[in-house]
Design a protein around this motif. Structure first.
Motif, mmCIF file in Angstrom:
data_model
loop_
_atom_site.group_PDB
_atom_site.id
_atom_site.type_symbol
_atom_site.label_atom_id
_atom_site.label_comp_id
_atom_site.label_asym_id
_atom_site.label_seq_id
_atom_site.Cartn_x
_atom_site.Cartn_y
_atom_site.Cartn_z
ATOM 1 N N SER A 231 0.836 -1.193 0.000
ATOM 2 C CA SER A 231 0.000 0.000 0.000
ATOM 3 C C SER A 231 0.881 1.258 0.000
ATOM 4 C CB SER A 231 -0.963 -0.013 1.192
ATOM 5 O OG SER A 231 -0.268 -0.165 2.395
ATOM 6 N N GLN A 233 4.008 1.332 -1.083
ATOM 7 C CA GLN A 233 4.698 1.282 -2.362
ATOM 8 C C GLN A 233 3.874 1.963 -3.457
ATOM 9 O OE1 GLN A 233 6.269 -2.684 -3.518
ATOM 10 N NE2 GLN A 233 4.761 -2.600 -5.127
ATOM 11 N N ALA A 234 2.584 1.718 -3.470
ATOM 12 C CA ALA A 234 1.719 2.324 -4.488
ATOM 13 C C ALA A 234 1.743 3.844 -4.385
ATOM 14 C CB ALA A 234 0.290 1.790 -4.335
ATOM 15 N N GLN A 235 1.746 4.359 -3.148
ATOM 16 C CA GLN A 235 1.789 5.817 -2.974
ATOM 17 C C GLN A 235 3.067 6.397 -3.576
ATOM 18 O OE1 GLN A 235 1.507 6.365 1.295
ATOM 19 N NE2 GLN A 235 -0.730 6.367 1.276
ATOM 20 N N ASN A 238 3.116 6.184 -7.506
ATOM 21 C CA ASN A 238 2.242 7.193 -8.106
ATOM 22 C C ASN A 238 2.896 8.570 -8.076
ATOM 23 O OD1 ASN A 238 0.273 5.339 -8.693
ATOM 24 N ND2 ASN A 238 -0.930 5.740 -6.849
ATOM 25 N N SER B 278 -3.904 -2.523 -4.388
ATOM 26 C CA SER B 278 -2.622 -1.818 -4.538
ATOM 27 C C SER B 278 -1.579 -2.620 -5.302
ATOM 28 C CB SER B 278 -2.011 -1.501 -3.169
ATOM 29 O OG SER B 278 -2.937 -0.953 -2.300
ATOM 30 N N LEU B 289 -1.690 3.389 -9.890
ATOM 31 C CA LEU B 289 -1.921 2.344 -8.910
ATOM 32 C C LEU B 289 -2.883 2.838 -7.848
ATOM 33 C CD1 LEU B 289 1.664 0.972 -8.193
ATOM 34 C CD2 LEU B 289 -0.183 -0.191 -9.397
ATOM 35 N N ALA B 291 -3.904 3.350 -4.181
ATOM 36 C CA ALA B 291 -3.157 3.417 -2.932
ATOM 37 C C ALA B 291 -4.123 3.736 -1.799
ATOM 38 C CB ALA B 291 -2.077 4.482 -3.004
#
Ligand SMILES: Nc1ncnc2c1ncn2[C@@H]1O[C@H](COP(=O)(O)OP(=O)(O)OP(=O)(O)O)[C@@H](O)[C@H]1O
Ligand SMILES: Nc1ncnc2c1ncn2[C@@H]1O[C@H](COP(=O)(O)OP(=O)(O)OP(=O)(O)O)[C@@H](O)[C@H]1O
Ligand code: SF4
Ligand code: SF4
Ligand SMILES: [Mg+2]
Ligand SMILES: [Mg+2]
Lengths: 382, 353
Positions: A231, A233-235, A238, B278, B289, B291
């Motif tokens: 979670s 990592q996605a931030q 992006n 995610s 992605l 998040a």
């Protein structure tokens, strides 16, 4: 380097079959010609040509004697275009971080060239080198250990300005740092906090802000999200994509996680034991891999969705990666390759579009360093 | 609707042998707190899980959610102080390890339960040969002679497929690659043929090809010895390959339990859904992605009500006041879904919505 240089196998005379261990000028020219980019991309911002890094292996305490070399990087060539992301993947110890350090001029290349906008940075020193360094920055792997715990966030992000005061004059620094915090989505009021007061994802943002401080054109990211959970990592991913669009940045993105690399990359290079085994667009590499090592690597990726996993073709490699001090002759992958033939032990496969795929406009027509390149879909369920 | 907080979701295991019916290990309402300068950090707040012989339980969750601390409590290697276990039970074959005699507890933790740590290099002693460290298990616990212990060490290295084990038994840890060191750690954990292995992120430091080898080895040995396995990880892909059931943790609690395949198909908790959304995909290239917004909670000030509420897209007023219990999850028509539970006031909307 007492490898058999050539083996004239006239029965099997494919054009690109011979290559010297450290490719000579002719083969380099050939492989460069093969790296043909679509016209709309224009001039590459970075051209890496036959880059080599050997670390000497020494013996003896008083009189050090060189007994060999770890061939960490052994003839790597690729291009990087403005605004694109080139992913680099490969097993632990294959030389990814060493490539990054060579591009950052943190290590001295044993041979080869790195052209930044046409200028060979491996030959620069002094002021000219400093000017180039400003344009190539790095974000490091571990957000927990790469930040100095005794410095405030403001000092960490502003540190590059000490080396390059022309970017931000003394009186202007605080404002600059706060701007950077804002850009990476951190509260500018946090400027006086210390790293331990932030979470892993926030610390990685601090590292990115620091990488951005000097307005570089290229950012090299060595495993920037490996220590983070999905979670967080996605931030971070992006954010990196947003910044790329905003500042037209070029990224070299090194990682173990092949899914993340696909997500962020325009093109992907697969490394094995100091060489590039296969390189192409994300579709070419993931959906149409032709090199056995790439196929094994992709097939080993654990896929969470059970439906997507049913019927997947899994290749489990046996044996360990050979030592880079003593790589196998011919194709370096041959000790673990299920397709290896006699030819693979004697002739180094050149990184080029395989002859049989040349001229075809399918996705298989991309560079692959294998004598017996053929397509095998290992990612999609059968 | 059944409250399963105190009985623990028990998914029937395909490998479970009939003679030992009860779970091998059962954690009940476990609490762990740390006394720090900033206050009391409540790292574990009522964890319940169980694992039977031959079964693999995967524990998943955000960094800092208490996965390792729970495992440390089971192994008896918590830092105490500052750590404290104010409440809870850890049952090994039905007997509470927290209340049994020291002698008895030592025997179980030394021989019946073994742990594999994330970082193989730092858990091996750099100045002792790998063979010596493996042999030590036999010398200390079974009183074998030096020579016998060495032979056993070689056998174990063979077992975990270290090539040329006989020649390498005297090598030091730094002479092995990352994947081989992790296999040595597995060998060490297997040495005394334990009933239960706890593997804390056993493959996080390894790349995918070596990861696959290590996980396959672990799964094979588990089958062979009919061991229970608790696998702690944040890699959802690894979990899908080997686990029978999954427990998802958030802020020191189990927020969802499910048999492995069902969790991916139909999550019943918004945090699990966020985690699944995610993950970037290997077989297609998506847009931005997904998040989960916001930050993990500060453990000295866990939000009232559902700990996930400040980050939850489905949060309502009740979520800010009432702690949701781990309830069993059913089909729309009330049909039971064995082994499934969710700690969300709105699990129905989440799974069926
Ligand atoms: N300073 C050095 N001296 C000697 N050998 C080195 C040095 N730095 C790296 N190496 C060796 O070079 C090889 C390549 O290392 P590198 O760090 O580039 O690998 P990597 O691909 O980044 O691996 P990882 O995924 O584990 O980070 C390894 O065999 C390593 O042991
Ligand atoms: N000795 C200690 N003193 C104070 N706090 C601690 C101590 N050990 C752990 N904690 C805290 O307990 C919480 C849970 O930690 P734990 O190691 O169990 O997380 P985790 O779920 O294993 O996370 P990760 O995925 O990052 O390993 C963390 O917030 C951590 O800071
Ligand atoms: S050249 Fe030979 S050994 Fe190398 S990858 Fe191709 S088939 Fe395998
Ligand atoms: S209880 Fe409320 S806040 Fe918690 S996960 Fe469910 S909907 Fe979200
Ligand atoms: Mg590296
Ligand atoms: Mg942990």
């Amino acid at each position: 380097m007492a490898e058999p240089k050539r083996n004239d196998d006239s029965m099997d005379a494919t054009p690109n079959v011979t290559e010297v261990e450290t490719a000579d000028a002719a083969t380099v020219a050939e492989s460069v010609a093969a790296i043909e980019a679509p016209a709309q991309r224009g001039e590459p911002i970075l051209q890496v040509r036959n880059l080599v890094k050997h670390f000497p292996l020494t013996q003896g305490i008083l009189f050090k004697k060189q007994v060999g070399a770890v061939k960490a990087v052994d003839g790597v060539s690729f291009d990087l275009y403005q605004g694109e992301t080139l992913g680099i993947v490969g097993e632990s110890g294959c030389g990814k971080s060493t490539v990054a350090k060579l591009l950052m001029t943190l290590e001295q290349a044993t041979a080869g060239e790195v052209f930044f906008k046409g200028q060979d940075i491996t030959r620069l020193s002094g002021r000219a080198l400093k000017a180039v360094r400003r344009n190539i920055q790095m974000v490091f792997q571990d957000p927990y250990t790469s930040l100095n715990p005794r410095m405030t966030v403001g000092d960490i992000i502003g540190e590059p300005f000490d080396i390059h005061p022309e970017v931000a004059p003394k009186g202007d620094r605080r404002r600059k740092v706060q701007e950077l915090l804002d850009v990476v989505g951190l509260n500018p009021e946090y400027i006086n906090r210390y790293p331990h007061q932030f979470s892993g994802g926030q610390r990685q943002r601090i590292g990115i802000a620091r990488g951005l401080a000097l307005n570089p054109e290229i950012i090299i990211c060595d495993e920037p999200v490996s220590a983070l959970d999905v979670s967080v990592q996605a931030q971070v991913i992006n954010l990196m994509e947003k910044l790329q669009d905003e500042f037209n940045l070029s990224y070299i993105f090194i990682a173990h996680d092949l899914s993340i690399v696909r997500h962020i990359s325009d093109r992907v290079g697969v490394m094995y034991l100091g060489k590039i085994a296969e390189i192409g667009t994300d579709t070419q590499i993931y959906d149409h891999p032709t090199h056995p090592y790439t196929q094994a690597l992709l097939s080993a990726v654990p896929v969470p969705d059970p439906d997507a996993r049913e019927g997947r073709d899994r290749i489990i490699l046996s044996g360990d990666v050979p030592s880079p001090a003593n790589p196998p002759s011919g194709c370096r992958f041959r000790t673990r390759c299920w397709k290896a033939q006699d030819k693979c032990a004697t002739e180094v496969p050149l990184l080029a579009i395989p002859e049989r795929f040349k001229g075809t406009d399918g996705h298989t027509a991309h560079e692959s360093a294998c004598h017996f390149a053929e397509e095998r879909d290992v990612v999609h369920a059968a | 609707m059944t409250i399963i907080d105190h009985t623990t979701a028990d998914v029937p295991s395909p490998h479970g042998s009939p003679e030992d019916s009860g779970p091998l290990l059962e954690v009940r309402d476990l609490h762990v707190e740390f006394h720090t300068r900033d206050g009391v950090a409540r790292a574990v707040n009522g964890v319940n899980y169980s694992v039977s012989s031959g079964e693999t339980l995967a524990v998943l969750g955000e960094s800092g959610s208490g996965k390792s601390v729970t495992a440390q409590a089971i192994m008896g290697i918590l830092d105490m102080p500052p750590g404290r276990i104010p409440q809870g039970e850890i049952l090994y074959r039905g007997r509470d390890m927290l209340t049994m005699s020291n002698e008895e507890r030592r025997l179980i933790r030394g021989q019946k339960i073994a742990m594999i740590f994330q970082d193989a290099l730092s858990s091996l002693n750099p100045v002792l040969s790998v063979g010596y460290q493996l042999g030590e298990m036999f010398r200390v616990h079974q009183g074998l002679s030096k020579k016998e212990a060495k032979a056993k060490a070689i056998e174990l290295m063979d077992r975990v497929r270290i090539p040329a084990a006989k020649d390498r038994v005297n090598d030091y840890p730094h002479q092995f690659s990352g994947g081989m060191r992790q296999r040595i750690m597995i060998a060490m954990a297997l040495a005394l043929e334990p009933d239960l292995i706890i593997a804390d992120e056993p493959t996080t430091a390894l790349d995918v090809t070596v990861q696959a080898q290590v996980m396959d080895l672990l799964a094979e040995l588990q089958r062979e010895y009919n061991m229970g396995l608790i696998l702690i990880t944040h890699d959802l892909g690894v979990v899908a390959d080997v686990a029978d059931k999954i427990a998802v943790m958030y802020a020191g609690r189990i927020v969802e339990t499910a048999p492995v395949h069902e969790l991916y198909k139909r999550p019943a908790h918004p945090y699990t859904r966020g985690l699944l959304d995610s993950i970037p995909r290997l077989d297609q290239k998506g847009q931005e992605l997904y998040a989960i917004k916001g930050l993990p909670p500060n453990l000295t000030r866990i939000p009232a009500g559902c700990a996930f509420n400040p980050r939850c897209p489905s949060a309502q007023d009740i979520c800010r006041t009432d702690i949701p219990a781990l309830l069993s999850v059913t089909e729309r028509d009330g049909t039971e879904l064995p082994g499934r539970g969710s700690a969300c006031h709105f699990w129905k909307e989440t799974i069926h919505g």
